[in-house]
Design an enzyme around this catalytic site. Structure first.
Site, PDB file in Angstrom:
ATOM      1  CE  LYS A   1      31.017 -15.034  19.409  1.00 25.64           C
ATOM      2  NZ  LYS A   1      31.978 -14.456  18.464  1.00 25.64           N
TER       3      LYS A   1
ATOM      4  CG  ASP B   1      39.024  -8.758  17.393  1.00 21.67           C
ATOM      5  OD1 ASP B   1      40.195  -8.466  17.691  1.00 21.67           O
ATOM      6  OD2 ASP B   1      38.176  -9.143  18.213  1.00 21.67           O
TER       7      ASP B   1
HETATM    8  P1  ADP Z   1      34.729 -13.672  21.139  1.00 15.31           P
HETATM    9  O1  ADP Z   1      33.951 -12.751  20.271  1.00 15.31           O
HETATM   10  O2  ADP Z   1      34.202 -13.649  22.530  1.00 15.31           O
HETATM   11  O3  ADP Z   1      36.208 -13.472  21.039  1.00 15.31           O
HETATM   12  P2  ADP Z   1      35.017 -16.000  19.428  1.00 15.31           P
HETATM   13  O4  ADP Z   1      34.026 -16.141  18.325  1.00 15.31           O
HETATM   14  O5  ADP Z   1      36.362 -15.503  19.053  1.00 15.31           O
HETATM   15  O6  ADP Z   1      34.399 -15.160  20.622  1.00 15.31           O
HETATM   16  O7  ADP Z   1      35.147 -17.419  20.128  1.00 15.31           O
HETATM   17  C1  ADP Z   1      35.973 -17.626  21.269  1.00 15.31           C
HETATM   18  C2  ADP Z   1      36.804 -18.888  21.082  1.00 15.31           C
HETATM   19  O8  ADP Z   1      35.965 -20.040  20.911  1.00 15.31           O
HETATM   20  C3  ADP Z   1      37.643 -18.843  19.823  1.00 15.31           C
HETATM   21  O9  ADP Z   1      38.856 -18.202  20.025  1.00 15.31           O
HETATM   22  C4  ADP Z   1      37.771 -20.296  19.453  1.00 15.31           C
HETATM   23  O10 ADP Z   1      38.822 -20.911  20.160  1.00 15.31           O
HETATM   24  C5  ADP Z   1      36.465 -20.896  19.902  1.00 15.31           C
HETATM   25  N1  ADP Z   1      35.515 -20.956  18.765  1.00 15.31           N
HETATM   26  C6  ADP Z   1      34.608 -20.024  18.416  1.00 15.31           C
HETATM   27  N2  ADP Z   1      33.913 -20.380  17.329  1.00 15.31           N
HETATM   28  C7  ADP Z   1      34.377 -21.587  16.967  1.00 15.31           C
HETATM   29  C8  ADP Z   1      34.048 -22.501  15.901  1.00 15.31           C
HETATM   30  N3  ADP Z   1      33.098 -22.232  15.010  1.00 15.31           N
HETATM   31  N4  ADP Z   1      34.745 -23.659  15.848  1.00 15.31           N
HETATM   32  C9  ADP Z   1      35.697 -23.945  16.759  1.00 15.31           C
HETATM   33  N5  ADP Z   1      36.048 -23.137  17.771  1.00 15.31           N
HETATM   34  C10 ADP Z   1      35.403 -21.960  17.891  1.00 15.31           C
HETATM   35 MG    MG Z   2      37.421 -13.852  19.451  1.00 13.99          MG
END
Ligand code: ADP
Ligand code: MG
Length: 379
Positions: free
Chosen positions: A122, A227
């Site tokens: 991420k 959130d």
């Molecule tokens: P943001 O803070 O920008 O909302 P997120 O951490 O929610 O970011 O990640 C965005 C999207 O990426 C999530 O809604 C999910 O679909 C996918 N995602 C994030 N982390 C994971 C993970 N560890 N495993 C699988 N999918 C993930």
């Molecule tokens: Mg998110």
């Protein structure tokens, strides 16, 4: 819009890496880093820093600006490069996979580690556009730390990693935190799909209860997710839940704790009603249905580098970005802007040649905090 340019990450000479690192260091307390400062930090033995600066600018890893004064700033791409290179050096990342998510303030990719495990990367992207609008350019949050998107994104990643680690250690259903560097967090892939994409559940009541239980258990550890919604929950075929996305967590001692707690609960309640036609008879209340456990997470968070100063800086920076109109405006980033500004310097004839010198970076960077850097192995 490719949010991560894997090709650009492949080759970099020792000198380029030194100059890029020097620009990053200069940005700690400069909005733009003047060329003489880059030169003096990089300290290239045989000179020639300016030529390397031009090459980095051409490759959009740094960008020249003349206002409010003449200098260079690190671009999002340059910052990605530095983080990915560090992660590659320590084996956390061996190859890049595909983009699996575009969050509000992040880009999410699969990557493969040295051990061959497919995991999740991420990249936190906060405030790049905001900080350019901030009027008081001399805004320092600490005496030596310039308020910038780099610092905000780094803090956001660190906060996420620190909380994920503490929660994971206490048995919460969160991804396994693997590594953090700058604005990048590496974690295990959560199993299942975003709750938002699920049309039907076999046991909506059970899943709902499990989610309320997690909200309450977080509160018993003194935390509110803030959130907690269908985009930040993954549900697998067994209808087990994984909670993700932690940078906005607050303490149950926060002045608006009850408001945030209720908002998390309400989000899930209305979603379950709308999507699955499930209506909860009763929902939990903070302090009434949550009992504070003995565990204090502070020490564990500190062990990951999330201390009081980091926390205060993060709060201030988030407030600063909100003042100028919210977080990151995706799509309006400096990559696009740079497209129209590709005339950063004369063509570099030796570009190809320099590109071949990958893997010599060890001699770069005299500062101890840079000694982790090394050859990128993303090929
Ligand atoms: P943001 O803070 O920008 O909302 P997120 O951490 O929610 O970011 O990640 C965005 C999207 O990426 C999530 O809604 C999910 O679909 C996918 N995602 C994030 N982390 C994971 C993970 N560890 N495993 C699988 N999918 C993930
Ligand atoms: Mg998110």
């Amino acid at each position: 819009m490719p949010n991560l340019d894997a090709k650009a990450l492949r080759f970099m000479s020792t000198d380029e890496f030194r100059v890029l690192t020097a620009t990053e260091m200069g940005m700690k307390n400069h909005e733009l880093v003047p060329t003489p400062l880059i030169e003096s930090i990089a300290g290239l033995k045989r000179g020639g820093t300016f030529k390397v600066i031009k090459l980095l600018a051409k490759n959009k890893l740094i960008k020249h600006e003349s206002k409010p004064y003449d200098g260079y700033r690190l671009t999002a791409k340059g910052y990605d490069y530095l983080a990915l290179k560090s992660l590659a050096k320590r084996g956390t990342l061996q190859s890049l996979g595909i983009q699996i998510g575009v969050g509000k303030e992040s880009d999410i990719f699969t990557v493969v580690t040295e051990e061959g495990e497919e995991v999740c990367l991420k990249l936190h992207r906060l405030g790049r556009t905001c900080f350019r609008q901030i009027k008081n350019k001399r805004d320092y949050i600490r005496s030596d730390q310039h308020a910038s998107w780099l610092y905000l994104s780094r803090l956001s990643a660190l906060k996420e990693y620190a909380f994920m680690k503490a929660l994971y250690n206490h048995g919460f259903p969160v991804p396994r935190p693997i590594d953090v560097n700058r604005h990048c967090v590496v974690m295990s892939l959560g199993s299942g799909y975003q709750l938002n994409s699920i049309q039907q559940l076999r046991h909506p009541a059970l899943v709902f209860d499990a989610l309320m239980e997690q909200i309450c258990r977080l509160a018993s550890f003194g935390l509110i997710h803030c959130d907690f919604n269908e985009f930040n929950l993954l549900v697998n075929d067994e209808e087990q839940v994984t909670i993700i996305d932690f940078p906005q967590m607050v303490s149950t001692e926060h002045i608006n704790a009850e408001y945030y707690f209720n908002r998390d609960v309400e989000c899930i309640r209305t979603f379950f009603k709308r999507r699955f036609g499930f209506e909860a008879a009763k929902v939990p209340k903070l302090f009434v249905d949550t009992e504070r456990c003995e565990v204090e997470l502070d020490e564990e968070l500190r062990a990951s580098g999330w201390d009081k100063a980091a926390s205060e800086d993060f709060t201030k920076l988030v407030a600063l970005t909100e003042e100028v109109g919210g977080g990151e405006a995706k799509g309006d980033d400096d990559e696009e802007e740079e497209e129209s500004d590709a005339s950063d310097g004369p063509e570099e004839e030796e570009e190809e040649e320099e590109g071949e010198q990958e893997g010599e970076e060890e001699e770069g960077g005299e500062e101890e905090e840079r000694e982790e850097e090394g050859g990128l192995q993303t090929e």
